[in-house]
Write a protein that holds these residues in place. Structure first.
Motif, PDB file in Angstrom:
ATOM      1  N   LEU A   1      42.158  37.278  30.215  1.00 55.59           N
ATOM      2  CA  LEU A   1      40.919  37.085  30.957  1.00 55.59           C
ATOM      3  C   LEU A   1      41.236  37.108  32.443  1.00 55.59           C
ATOM      4  O   LEU A   1      42.028  36.293  32.934  1.00 55.59           O
ATOM      5  N   ALA A   2      40.647  38.052  33.178  1.00 60.91           N
ATOM      6  CA  ALA A   2      40.911  38.220  34.610  1.00 60.91           C
ATOM      7  C   ALA A   2      39.600  38.413  35.360  1.00 60.91           C
ATOM      8  O   ALA A   2      39.334  39.485  35.911  1.00 60.91           O
ATOM      9  N   PRO A   3      38.736  37.397  35.391  1.00 58.75           N
ATOM     10  CA  PRO A   3      37.449  37.544  36.058  1.00 58.75           C
ATOM     11  C   PRO A   3      37.624  37.652  37.579  1.00 58.75           C
ATOM     12  O   PRO A   3      38.530  37.036  38.137  1.00 58.75           O
ATOM     13  N   PRO A   4      36.800  38.445  38.267  1.00 55.31           N
ATOM     14  CA  PRO A   4      35.661  39.204  37.749  1.00 55.31           C
ATOM     15  C   PRO A   4      36.025  40.611  37.260  1.00 55.31           C
ATOM     16  O   PRO A   4      35.161  41.390  36.900  1.00 55.31           O
ATOM     17  N   HIS A   5      37.327  40.929  37.253  1.00 55.96           N
ATOM     18  CA  HIS A   5      37.762  42.294  36.933  1.00 55.96           C
ATOM     19  C   HIS A   5      37.538  42.650  35.475  1.00 55.96           C
ATOM     20  O   HIS A   5      37.326  43.824  35.147  1.00 55.96           O
ATOM     21  N   GLY A   6      37.573  41.636  34.589  1.00 63.96           N
ATOM     22  CA  GLY A   6      37.314  41.920  33.190  1.00 63.96           C
ATOM     23  C   GLY A   6      38.153  41.089  32.246  1.00 63.96           C
ATOM     24  O   GLY A   6      38.664  40.017  32.592  1.00 63.96           O
TER      25      GLY A   6
ATOM     26  N   GLY B   1      29.011  40.094  31.841  1.00 62.57           N
ATOM     27  CA  GLY B   1      28.472  38.780  31.522  1.00 62.57           C
ATOM     28  C   GLY B   1      29.457  37.929  30.748  1.00 62.57           C
ATOM     29  O   GLY B   1      29.639  36.739  31.036  1.00 62.57           O
ATOM     30  N   ARG B   2      30.124  38.538  29.777  1.00 55.12           N
ATOM     31  CA  ARG B   2      31.119  37.792  29.011  1.00 55.12           C
ATOM     32  C   ARG B   2      32.282  37.357  29.894  1.00 55.12           C
ATOM     33  O   ARG B   2      32.731  36.202  29.814  1.00 55.12           O
ATOM     34  N   ALA B   3      32.780  38.266  30.733  1.00 53.97           N
ATOM     35  CA  ALA B   3      33.915  37.931  31.593  1.00 53.97           C
ATOM     36  C   ALA B   3      33.599  36.751  32.496  1.00 53.97           C
ATOM     37  O   ALA B   3      34.420  35.841  32.682  1.00 53.97           O
ATOM     38  N   VAL B   4      32.402  36.738  33.068  1.00 59.06           N
ATOM     39  CA  VAL B   4      32.010  35.673  33.984  1.00 59.06           C
ATOM     40  C   VAL B   4      31.821  34.355  33.241  1.00 59.06           C
ATOM     41  O   VAL B   4      32.289  33.292  33.682  1.00 59.06           O
ATOM     42  N   ALA B   5      31.129  34.376  32.111  1.00 67.21           N
ATOM     43  CA  ALA B   5      30.894  33.151  31.364  1.00 67.21           C
ATOM     44  C   ALA B   5      32.196  32.535  30.871  1.00 67.21           C
ATOM     45  O   ALA B   5      32.384  31.308  30.926  1.00 67.21           O
TER      46      ALA B   5
ATOM     47  N   PRO C   1      34.360  35.106  48.395  1.00 64.25           N
ATOM     48  CA  PRO C   1      33.441  36.243  48.393  1.00 64.25           C
ATOM     49  C   PRO C   1      33.126  36.674  46.956  1.00 64.25           C
ATOM     50  O   PRO C   1      34.021  36.826  46.126  1.00 64.25           O
ATOM     51  N   GLY C   2      31.850  36.822  46.633  1.00 63.62           N
ATOM     52  CA  GLY C   2      31.443  37.220  45.294  1.00 63.62           C
ATOM     53  C   GLY C   2      31.068  36.067  44.391  1.00 63.62           C
ATOM     54  O   GLY C   2      30.623  36.285  43.263  1.00 63.62           O
ATOM     55  N   VAL C   3      31.237  34.820  44.862  1.00 61.80           N
ATOM     56  CA  VAL C   3      30.869  33.641  44.066  1.00 61.80           C
ATOM     57  C   VAL C   3      29.954  32.760  44.909  1.00 61.80           C
ATOM     58  O   VAL C   3      30.349  32.309  45.990  1.00 61.80           O
ATOM     59  N   ARG C   4      28.750  32.506  44.408  1.00 56.60           N
ATOM     60  CA  ARG C   4      27.799  31.648  45.117  1.00 56.60           C
ATOM     61  C   ARG C   4      27.265  30.579  44.153  1.00 56.60           C
ATOM     62  O   ARG C   4      26.747  30.894  43.093  1.00 56.60           O
ATOM     63  N   TRP C   5      27.400  29.315  44.535  1.00 51.91           N
ATOM     64  CA  TRP C   5      26.871  28.205  43.744  1.00 51.91           C
ATOM     65  C   TRP C   5      25.529  27.773  44.313  1.00 51.91           C
ATOM     66  O   TRP C   5      25.364  27.691  45.527  1.00 51.91           O
TER      67      TRP C   5
ATOM     68  N   ALA D   1      28.702  46.611  41.927  1.00 55.29           N
ATOM     69  CA  ALA D   1      27.265  46.683  41.644  1.00 55.29           C
ATOM     70  C   ALA D   1      26.831  45.700  40.570  1.00 55.29           C
ATOM     71  O   ALA D   1      25.641  45.608  40.265  1.00 55.29           O
ATOM     72  N   LEU D   2      27.767  44.947  39.990  1.00 51.59           N
ATOM     73  CA  LEU D   2      27.462  44.028  38.897  1.00 51.59           C
ATOM     74  C   LEU D   2      27.163  42.634  39.430  1.00 51.59           C
ATOM     75  O   LEU D   2      27.798  42.169  40.387  1.00 51.59           O
ATOM     76  N   ALA D   3      26.214  41.960  38.799  1.00 47.67           N
ATOM     77  CA  ALA D   3      25.879  40.586  39.171  1.00 47.67           C
ATOM     78  C   ALA D   3      25.523  39.804  37.918  1.00 47.67           C
ATOM     79  O   ALA D   3      24.900  40.339  36.998  1.00 47.67           O
TER      80      ALA D   3
END
Length: 287
Positions: A108-113, A166-170, A184-188, A205-207
């Protein structure tokens, strides 16, 4: 009789050609999985900082509690996790789950996948293996029956990539929390609820938005998110709730992480079906 002999010979030759072709196809899948594993592993930074609670001081209170419970001060902030697991995979539906025992490993290497390699599910001639993956801008689902027959193949399109992100992030919230620290790329965001944390993660382009429900001490109880999916009666791609419950937390090199996870489509509704039930055996971090 000679004609029958020729026909039998041609049939045998055809069968052998099909067998060889299937094995070549399976070997190509294996090579792709190995390449994805190596690429994801390479996304680990050469050096990492150590966690300082000051890093999360500016976050919403619920998010801050999540990190303070999950990462001990001074813990190296690894963002790539390797997980070994056993458990069950549900091959049926809510009424008839059809659970089969499984053994798998995941990088698991988020956000890369991520890549989830199913070593086996089921037994005997009904044994399945294969991989589910997002890496290097691609994604796929490729499973084989008994190592010889393809039984599930999807991917290499924008819909599948969006679902895989979505799976990678969760799962970062499960097993790679350092990847969700402010950067950068993470907002709470504030949720208005004291025991609910929400993050929005972007990558190109993914969110993806995820929500984490917390116990009073900051322990995550469940994770849910609107997932782009075609797991519905209409088989149409749409946003629908996905999520899972977390339990049996253990310490892994300074991270307090769940070792029992169940997850499925339509989380939080009457249609929820936890087709994935995992028991973690080991977690290690890269580098």
């Amino acid at each position: 009789m000679a004609y029958l002999g020729v026909a039998a010979g041609l049939l045998l030759a055809l069968v052998l050609v099909v067998i060889v072709a299937m094995q070549a196809w399976r070997l190509a899948d294996n090579r792709a999985a190995e390449s994805a594993w190596a690429w994801l592993h390479a996304q680990a930074p050469a050096s990492v900082e150590a966690f300082d609670p000051a890093m999360v001081e500016g976050l919403p209170e619920a998010a801050r509690r999540y990190f303070l419970h999950t990462i001990a001060p001074g813990t190296p902030l690894h963002v790539v996790s390797e997980i070994r697991m056993t458990g069950e995979i549900g091959l049926g539906n809510q009424e008839a789950p059809g659970y089969r025992p499984m053994r798998a490993r995941q990088l698991l290497a988020p956000p890369h996948g991520f890549i989830w390699r199913l070593d086996r599910a089921g037994s005997g001639i009904m044994q399945m293996s294969g991989s589910d993956c997002m890496a290097d801008g691609r994604s796929w689902t490729r499973f084989w029956l008994n190592g010889t027959l393809p039984v599930a193949r999807a991917g290499d399109d924008e819909n599948h990539l969006r679902a895989s992100f979505g799976r990678a992030v969760a799962e970062a919230a499960f097993w790679a929390p350092a990847a969700l620290l402010p950067q950068p790329g993470v907002r709470w965001e504030e949720t208005g609820e004291p025991d609910r944390a929400r993050a929005v993660i972007t990558h190109g382009a993914l969110a993806q938005t995820i929500e984490i429900a917390l116990a009073e001490d900051g322990r995550p109880r469940w994770v849910q998110f609107p997932r782009w999916s075609d797991a519905n009666h209409e088989k149409e791609w749409q946003l629908q709730p996905f999520g899972g419950y977390l339990d049996d937390f253990q310490n892994f090199d300074g991270y307090t992480l769940p070792t029992r996870v169940e997850a499925g489509n339509h989380f939080g509704t009457q249609a929820y079906f936890p087709f994935f039930r995992a028991r973690v055996e080991a977690i290690r971090f890269s580098p």
